[in-house]
Design a protein around this motif. Structure first.
Motif, PDB file in Angstrom:
ATOM      1  N   ASP A 127      18.224  -7.077   7.099  1.00 47.83           N
ATOM      2  CA  ASP A 127      19.087  -8.169   6.649  1.00 47.83           C
ATOM      3  C   ASP A 127      18.308  -9.206   5.833  1.00 47.83           C
ATOM      4  OD1 ASP A 127      21.166  -6.954   7.932  1.00 47.83           O
ATOM      5  OD2 ASP A 127      21.037  -8.185   9.759  1.00 47.83           O
ATOM      6  N   LEU A 128      17.018  -9.332   6.139  1.00 44.87           N
ATOM      7  CA  LEU A 128      16.191 -10.284   5.406  1.00 44.87           C
ATOM      8  C   LEU A 128      15.632  -9.704   4.111  1.00 44.87           C
ATOM      9  CD1 LEU A 128      14.251 -11.886   8.410  1.00 44.87           C
ATOM     10  CD2 LEU A 128      16.042 -12.953   7.016  1.00 44.87           C
ATOM     11  N   GLY A 129      16.034  -8.456   3.802  1.00 44.76           N
ATOM     12  CA  GLY A 129      15.654  -7.853   2.529  1.00 44.76           C
ATOM     13  C   GLY A 129      14.359  -7.076   2.537  1.00 44.76           C
ATOM     14  N   ALA A 130      13.814  -6.778   3.712  1.00 41.89           N
ATOM     15  CA  ALA A 130      12.570  -6.015   3.767  1.00 41.89           C
ATOM     16  C   ALA A 130      12.822  -4.561   3.407  1.00 41.89           C
ATOM     17  CB  ALA A 130      11.961  -6.113   5.167  1.00 41.89           C
ATOM     18  N   SER A 131      11.895  -3.986   2.646  1.00 36.66           N
ATOM     19  CA  SER A 131      12.009  -2.581   2.291  1.00 36.66           C
ATOM     20  C   SER A 131      11.651  -1.706   3.493  1.00 36.66           C
ATOM     21  CB  SER A 131      11.073  -2.256   1.125  1.00 36.66           C
ATOM     22  OG  SER A 131       9.724  -2.462   1.512  1.00 36.66           O
ATOM     23  N   THR A 132      11.942  -0.401   3.377  1.00 35.60           N
ATOM     24  CA  THR A 132      11.633   0.527   4.478  1.00 35.60           C
ATOM     25  C   THR A 132      10.143   0.556   4.775  1.00 35.60           C
ATOM     26  OG1 THR A 132      13.534   1.897   3.879  1.00 35.60           O
ATOM     27  CG2 THR A 132      11.833   2.915   5.255  1.00 35.60           C
ATOM     28  N   VAL A 133       9.333   0.580   3.732  1.00 36.17           N
ATOM     29  CA  VAL A 133       7.880   0.602   3.919  1.00 36.17           C
ATOM     30  C   VAL A 133       7.418  -0.670   4.623  1.00 36.17           C
ATOM     31  CG1 VAL A 133       5.659   0.639   2.742  1.00 36.17           C
ATOM     32  CG2 VAL A 133       7.523   2.098   1.919  1.00 36.17           C
ATOM     33  N   ARG A 134       7.960  -1.810   4.215  1.00 36.19           N
ATOM     34  CA  ARG A 134       7.561  -3.081   4.825  1.00 36.19           C
ATOM     35  C   ARG A 134       8.010  -3.162   6.285  1.00 36.19           C
ATOM     36  NH1 ARG A 134       5.667  -7.708   2.650  1.00 36.19           N
ATOM     37  NH2 ARG A 134       6.071  -9.681   3.745  1.00 36.19           N
ATOM     38  N   ILE A 135       9.186  -2.601   6.581  1.00 33.60           N
ATOM     39  CA  ILE A 135       9.671  -2.584   7.972  1.00 33.60           C
ATOM     40  C   ILE A 135       8.720  -1.793   8.850  1.00 33.60           C
ATOM     41  CG2 ILE A 135      11.495  -1.728   9.488  1.00 33.60           C
ATOM     42  CD1 ILE A 135      13.486  -2.422   7.258  1.00 33.60           C
ATOM     43  N   HIS A 136       8.294  -0.628   8.348  1.00 30.72           N
ATOM     44  CA  HIS A 136       7.356   0.191   9.129  1.00 30.72           C
ATOM     45  C   HIS A 136       6.016  -0.523   9.274  1.00 30.72           C
ATOM     46  CE1 HIS A 136       9.384   4.057   9.844  1.00 30.72           C
ATOM     47  NE2 HIS A 136      10.079   3.776   8.744  1.00 30.72           N
ATOM     48  N   ARG A 137       5.558  -1.160   8.212  1.00 33.12           N
ATOM     49  CA  ARG A 137       4.236  -1.783   8.234  1.00 33.12           C
ATOM     50  C   ARG A 137       4.203  -3.045   9.075  1.00 33.12           C
ATOM     51  NH1 ARG A 137       1.599  -5.339   4.767  1.00 33.12           N
ATOM     52  NH2 ARG A 137       3.391  -5.379   3.367  1.00 33.12           N
ATOM     53  N   ARG A 138       5.291  -3.823   9.074  1.00 31.16           N
ATOM     54  CA  ARG A 138       5.282  -5.122   9.732  1.00 31.16           C
ATOM     55  C   ARG A 138       5.988  -5.132  11.089  1.00 31.16           C
ATOM     56  NH1 ARG A 138       4.126  -9.350   6.254  1.00 31.16           N
ATOM     57  NH2 ARG A 138       4.119 -10.563   8.196  1.00 31.16           N
ATOM     58  N   VAL A 139       6.864  -4.164  11.343  1.00 34.93           N
ATOM     59  CA  VAL A 139       7.638  -4.172  12.586  1.00 34.93           C
ATOM     60  C   VAL A 139       7.338  -2.961  13.458  1.00 34.93           C
ATOM     61  CG1 VAL A 139       9.962  -4.205  13.589  1.00 34.93           C
ATOM     62  CG2 VAL A 139       9.494  -5.487  11.482  1.00 34.93           C
ATOM     63  N   ILE A 140       7.516  -1.768  12.914  1.00 36.18           N
ATOM     64  CA  ILE A 140       7.465  -0.554  13.740  1.00 36.18           C
ATOM     65  C   ILE A 140       6.037  -0.178  14.108  1.00 36.18           C
ATOM     66  CG2 ILE A 140       8.076   1.886  13.838  1.00 36.18           C
ATOM     67  CD1 ILE A 140      10.378   1.258  11.915  1.00 36.18           C
ATOM     68  N   ILE A 141       5.160  -0.099  13.116  1.00 29.50           N
ATOM     69  CA  ILE A 141       3.781   0.320  13.399  1.00 29.50           C
ATOM     70  C   ILE A 141       3.063  -0.660  14.326  1.00 29.50           C
ATOM     71  CG2 ILE A 141       1.518   0.723  12.354  1.00 29.50           C
ATOM     72  CD1 ILE A 141       2.923   2.031  10.010  1.00 29.50           C
ATOM     73  N   PRO A 142       3.169  -1.984  14.136  1.00 32.73           N
ATOM     74  CA  PRO A 142       2.531  -2.889  15.112  1.00 32.73           C
ATOM     75  C   PRO A 142       3.022  -2.676  16.537  1.00 32.73           C
ATOM     76  CG  PRO A 142       3.089  -4.090  13.120  1.00 32.73           C
ATOM     77  CD  PRO A 142       3.712  -2.736  12.977  1.00 32.73           C
ATOM     78  N   HIS A 143       4.327  -2.396  16.682  1.00 29.00           N
ATOM     79  CA  HIS A 143       4.853  -2.146  18.029  1.00 29.00           C
ATOM     80  C   HIS A 143       4.339  -0.821  18.585  1.00 29.00           C
ATOM     81  CE1 HIS A 143       7.754  -2.571  21.330  1.00 29.00           C
ATOM     82  NE2 HIS A 143       7.924  -1.265  21.217  1.00 29.00           N
TER      83      HIS A 143
END
Length: 345
Positions: free
Chosen positions: A246-262
């Protein structure tokens, strides 16, 4: 111990603690201690002892000849005394030759030949490559399985992932051998298409390339990489992904900033397990290369133990590999910023 007693009661908590202690001592500390102790000594058999024994036997033969020709009782008694002394010396030296004294030190770790050291370094590099490739291949699989929409779809994906591993590991490795063999499935298809000429030995030598071993290892150890990541990703709040979108993050950025850190603890555990299994694997490289693609260090360890019957060098080789694996574990924990508590989860 107190939390165990409160959760399961004192008798059951005591039993769990005893089983844990026996497990640690019997299956970890005792074998490891024996291997380390074996690696720190060797028997220093000197060739000069054998030469001394040979000279003493020559002296004994001469003395026996003199004894047979001696007529003077005093001279004969002197020869007998010399013979007894020589025989006692021979007995002592033969005992040393058969069971040389132990010498303690680190020489077993420094006696590794340049070729064996090259194989050791190459095995570590290959194990790192297998780990990296397995991570690249398994991360999307773990992501799809963990975040699949609907429990039924997740169960179906998980079953499809697990079913092939109901087959024995050796059978799975031999299956890849049949696929990649000189006249295997792939070369057979290429020959049927006219790309290679099997009759004139024009096949593609997959088995002479380390990539064949990499492929078989990734397939063999894929679950050890996938399951820890799935276990971690299942705890991820999907609302975080939706918020990032919703904040406009791309798929790559979602993985890099949200999924992979978790997923860091799961990635760390998967990399550790895959690396240790790959570095210590014996059956996969032995079967897949059939001596055509170069030895892995695990094969050298096996030969030191069971072909050369040099358990001291074999133990030193095994301890060296264990030290490198331990260093890799510490590096992964530092790299991903996780501790033992995070990994245990």
């Amino acid at each position: 111990m107190g939390s165990l007693a409160r959760a399961y009661g004192k008798p059951l908590a005591t039993l769990i603690a005893l089983i844990t202690i026996v497990w640690i001592f019997a299956l970890i500390l005792v074998p490891l201690g024996a291997m380390v102790q074996q690696s720190l000594w060797w028997r220093d058999a000197k060739g000069s002892v054998s030469l001394t024994i040979d000279r003493l036997y020559n002296d004994i033969a001469v003395l026996e000849l003199d004894q047979g020709n001696a007529t003077d009782p005093a001279k004969k008694a002197a020869i007998e005394a010399q013979l007894a002394a020589k025989q006692a010396e021979v007995t002592e030296l033969e005992a040393q030759e058969k069971n040389p004294p132990k010498t303690y030190g680190f020489a077993n770790f420094t006696r590794m030949s340049s070729l064996h050291f090259y194989i050791f370094v190459r095995t570590i590099i290959y194990a790192l490559m297998v780990t990296l490739l397995a991570l690249v291949v398994c991360y999307p699989v773990a992501y799809v399985v963990a975040l699949a929409s609907g429990p039924r779809k997740a169960i179906i994906l998980m079953v499809c992932l697990i079913v092939p591993y109901a087959i024995n590991e050796l059978l799975r490795v031999y299956a890849w051998l049949m696929i990649l063999d000189y006249r295997g499935v792939i070369n057979g298809i290429l020959g049927w298409l006219g790309i290679v000429d099997l009759d004139n030995r024009g096949w593609i030598p997959f088995l002479e390339n380390p990539s064949a071993v990499f492929l078989a290892m990734i397939y063999t150890y894929v679950l050890f990489m996938v399951f820890p990541m799935v276990n971690t990703l299942e705890t991820l709040d999907r609302n975080q992904i939706e918020a990032a979108r919703d904040l406009g993050a791309s798929t790559v950025r979602i993985h890099r900033r949200v999924i992979i850190p978790h997923a860091k603890p799961g990635i760390a555990v998967g990399c550790i397990m895959t690396f240790m299994l790959s570095a210590g694997s014996y059956s996969v490289p032995s079967i897949m290369t059939r001596g055509q693609g170069g030895d892995w260090f695990s094969q050298l360890v096996y030969r030191q133990f069971y072909e050369s019957n040099n358990w001291n060098m074999g133990s030193a080789y095994a301890v060296s590999l264990l030290v490198v694996c331990t260093i890799f574990i510490l590096i992964m924990m530092r790299l991903f910023g996780v501790g033992l508590r995070d990994i245990a989860k």
